[in-house]
Design a protein around this motif. Structure first.
Motif, PDB file in Angstrom:
ATOM      1  N   ARG A  50       2.080  -6.968  15.453  1.00  0.00           N
ATOM      2  CA  ARG A  50       2.278  -8.270  14.830  1.00  0.00           C
ATOM      3  C   ARG A  50       1.142  -8.585  13.849  1.00  0.00           C
ATOM      4  O   ARG A  50       1.363  -9.222  12.815  1.00  0.00           O
ATOM      5  N   GLN A  51      -0.085  -8.149  14.170  1.00  0.00           N
ATOM      6  CA  GLN A  51      -1.198  -8.361  13.236  1.00  0.00           C
ATOM      7  C   GLN A  51      -0.953  -7.605  11.929  1.00  0.00           C
ATOM      8  O   GLN A  51      -1.125  -8.156  10.838  1.00  0.00           O
ATOM      9  N   VAL A  52      -0.532  -6.350  12.061  1.00  0.00           N
ATOM     10  CA  VAL A  52      -0.257  -5.559  10.862  1.00  0.00           C
ATOM     11  C   VAL A  52       0.903  -6.181  10.089  1.00  0.00           C
ATOM     12  O   VAL A  52       0.862  -6.306   8.860  1.00  0.00           O
ATOM     13  N   MET A  53       1.941  -6.586  10.815  1.00  0.00           N
ATOM     14  CA  MET A  53       3.104  -7.193  10.179  1.00  0.00           C
ATOM     15  C   MET A  53       2.713  -8.436   9.393  1.00  0.00           C
ATOM     16  O   MET A  53       3.176  -8.659   8.254  1.00  0.00           O
ATOM     17  N   ALA A  54       1.856  -9.268   9.974  1.00  0.00           N
ATOM     18  CA  ALA A  54       1.411 -10.486   9.289  1.00  0.00           C
ATOM     19  C   ALA A  54       0.665 -10.151   8.009  1.00  0.00           C
ATOM     20  O   ALA A  54       0.871 -10.782   6.962  1.00  0.00           O
ATOM     21  N   LEU A  55      -0.187  -9.156   8.060  1.00  0.00           N
ATOM     22  CA  LEU A  55      -0.974  -8.781   6.884  1.00  0.00           C
ATOM     23  C   LEU A  55      -0.102  -8.147   5.805  1.00  0.00           C
ATOM     24  O   LEU A  55      -0.366  -8.317   4.610  1.00  0.00           O
ATOM     25  N   VAL A  56       0.929  -7.422   6.209  1.00  0.00           N
ATOM     26  CA  VAL A  56       1.844  -6.857   5.222  1.00  0.00           C
ATOM     27  C   VAL A  56       2.618  -7.972   4.521  1.00  0.00           C
ATOM     28  O   VAL A  56       2.868  -7.919   3.314  1.00  0.00           O
ATOM     29  N   ASP A  57       2.997  -8.986   5.282  1.00  0.00           N
ATOM     30  CA  ASP A  57       3.763 -10.096   4.712  1.00  0.00           C
ATOM     31  C   ASP A  57       2.915 -11.009   3.830  1.00  0.00           C
ATOM     32  O   ASP A  57       3.407 -11.563   2.843  1.00  0.00           O
ATOM     33  N   LEU A  58       1.663 -11.190   4.197  1.00  0.00           N
ATOM     34  CA  LEU A  58       0.799 -12.107   3.438  1.00  0.00           C
ATOM     35  C   LEU A  58       0.503 -11.559   2.040  1.00  0.00           C
ATOM     36  O   LEU A  58       0.309 -10.357   1.872  1.00  0.00           O
ATOM     37  N   PRO A  59       0.424 -12.427   1.035  1.00  0.00           N
ATOM     38  CA  PRO A  59      -0.104 -11.975  -0.262  1.00  0.00           C
ATOM     39  C   PRO A  59      -1.504 -11.386  -0.068  1.00  0.00           C
ATOM     40  O   PRO A  59      -2.295 -11.883   0.737  1.00  0.00           O
ATOM     41  N   SER A  60      -1.799 -10.329  -0.799  1.00  0.00           N
ATOM     42  CA  SER A  60      -3.059  -9.601  -0.579  1.00  0.00           C
ATOM     43  C   SER A  60      -4.286 -10.484  -0.711  1.00  0.00           C
ATOM     44  O   SER A  60      -5.270 -10.325   0.018  1.00  0.00           O
TER      45      SER A  60
END
Length: 464
Positions: A50-60
């Motif tokens: 879920r942490q990785v998923m959140a970071l992938v979804d967030l604008p860089s």
């Protein structure tokens, strides 16, 4: 309307579940054990994915490139999110991908399959799909070309097969699993079923294997898997290998064997057409809502693969969040990373609890007079056989339902437990029962087992 749609049935979300939802809206507490939907009944999502998923979804700029990112996320989650975003061309999950899925994620899946099976896997043979269901639909759609075409499916089976075949206008050809031998499959029954179907004018195109089993919870022996692969090779059948529960094996002395690995060991890899399926919805992830999964094709003619690719392309691509979750399922945090220990502890905790619940529920049901239940060696379900009292069938007929449905509705209304009538999965004539998951928390399942007993005793008394 399309009469195939009208005639299609899908028991997992059928009459009993509709009634359960109605009662829930009226304020009655419901224990939903009708569907393999782990997070809906209390299983916590794994933290690192879920942490990785959140970071992938967030604008860089507010995620992986933000100077404060490391105060909120571990470095291995940041690194993996950066890798995944690069695979997607920096666009994240908001753009279409290649119709087979992001090439880098397909490579992750291929690496996983190679490690599992000990034989090479080409990323071009991988299709990322919206759960296993979409891949299954692709293959059945490809196979069924007329009303005489049929597919061999296990009895009991998961209703997606009977439902999809009904929608496509094909025929289901049932082969019986042996309840008295822990739901094992045997070649004699396969040959009998095939010969009977051919005698009725059915052109059998394909064969479905669900291993570990749904709804039956068995883990087939290496011998049985090998015999099924050879059977499909002998008769020129496409093998649909439904392997979504491959991580869910709880019984000591049992282990999962993929159909691809068995084909390699039997010396016929590449000579038998195998479409295998896996999903983020099951296993330990339980990420049903992400709709992530993959399909691997082996032994298929390139022209056929091209037609399957065309079919996949008509849907543009599978959902990108599901693709990302599939990558995280097949490639976890690095063993030397800061998240590995906690990730492993979370996984082990979920798996251990599932194993305890599997044994507890089967034992509890077997302690009820009139119940017979094989232990769940794998998957997330048990499929008990229930001896009905003598007047139950006539009472069900008066209500206009089969006796399994009447029993399940009675259980729901009196206890709040929602199960699926066994008839929705198929069973031998004269048998009755239901399928239940053991996904709710351990205390809830302990209470459910007690309620199963109280209800059954009252049901027997009422209809004897």
């Amino acid at each position: 309307m399309n009469q195939n749609l009208v005639n299609m049935e899908y028991a997992v979300r059928g009459k009993v579940v509709i009634e359960a939802d109605k009662l829930s809206k009226e304020g009655k507490p419901i224990i939903y054990t009708n569907i393999g939907n782990p997070h809906s009944v209390g299983q916590s999502p794994l933290t690192w994915p879920r942490q990785v998923m959140a970071l992938v979804d967030l604008p860089s700029e507010v995620g992986i490139d933000n100077p404060n990112c490391q105060t909120l996320f571990p470095q291995d989650a940041i690194d993996r999110a950066r890798e995944l975003k690069a695979m997607m061309g920096g666009s994240g999950t908001g753009a279409y991908s290649h119709s087979q899925g992001v090439p880098g994620i397909r490579s992750d899946v291929a690496t996983f399959c190679e490690a599992r099976d000990g034989v090479p896997c080409d990323p071009d043979d991988i299709f990322l799909t919206n759960g296993a269901s979409a891949g299954i639909s692709h293959i059945l759609t490809t196979c069924i070309s007329g009303p005489e075409d049929g597919v061999m499916i296990p009895i009991p089976q998961y209703p997606i097969y009977s439902a999809t075949l009904a929608l496509l206008g094909g025929r289901q050809v049932g082969y019986a699993l042996d309840e008295g031998n822990r739901w094992e499959a045997n070649v004699e029954e396969l040959e009998r079923s095939l010969a009977e179907a051919k005698a009725k004018g059915t052109t059998v195109k394909a064969f479905v294997l669900i291993n570990p089993g749904n709804p039956t919870g068995q883990v087939l022996s290496r011998k049985a898997v090998g015999e099924i692969v050879k059977f499909c090779f002998k008769h020129g059948l496409v093998l649909l290998a439904d392997e979504v529960y491959q991580e869910n094996v709880y019984c000591d002395g049992k282990e999962f064997t993929s159909c691809k690995k068995a084909a390699a060991e039997e010396g016929i890899l590449g000579e038998v057409e195998i479409a295998s399926f896996h999903s983020t919805s099951k296993g330990i992830f339980g990420e049903c809502g992400r709709r992530g999964g993959y399909m691997e094709l082996t032994g298929f003619d390139k022209e056929v693969v091209g037609q399957i690719y065309k079919l996949a392309s008509s849907g543009l691509c599978s959902g990108l969040p599901g693709q990302v979750m599939t990558s995280l399922m097949v490639k976890g945090p690095p063993p030397d990373g800061p998240s590995y220990a906690s990730f492993k502890a979370e996984r082990d905790g979920i798996f251990g609890s599932l194993g305890r619940r599997a044994k507890m529920v089967a034992k509890g049901l077997n302690d009820i007079e009139g119940f017979e239940c094989n232990e769940a060696e794998g998957a997330m379900y048990v499929f008990p056989k229930v001896t009905m009292p003598p007047n139950a069938a006539s009472a069900a007929e008066k209500e206009g339902v089969n006796v399994d449905t009447m029993y399940a509705l009675s259980l729901l209304r009196e206890t709040g437990i929602c199960v699926v009538p066994a008839q929705g999965f198929g069973q031998e004539e004269g048998r009755s029962g239901f399928r239940t998951t053991f996904l709710p928390e351990e205390e809830t399942m302990e209470r459910a087992v007690e309620l199963f007993k109280v209800h059954h005793e009252g049901f027997v008394k009422k209809y004897s």
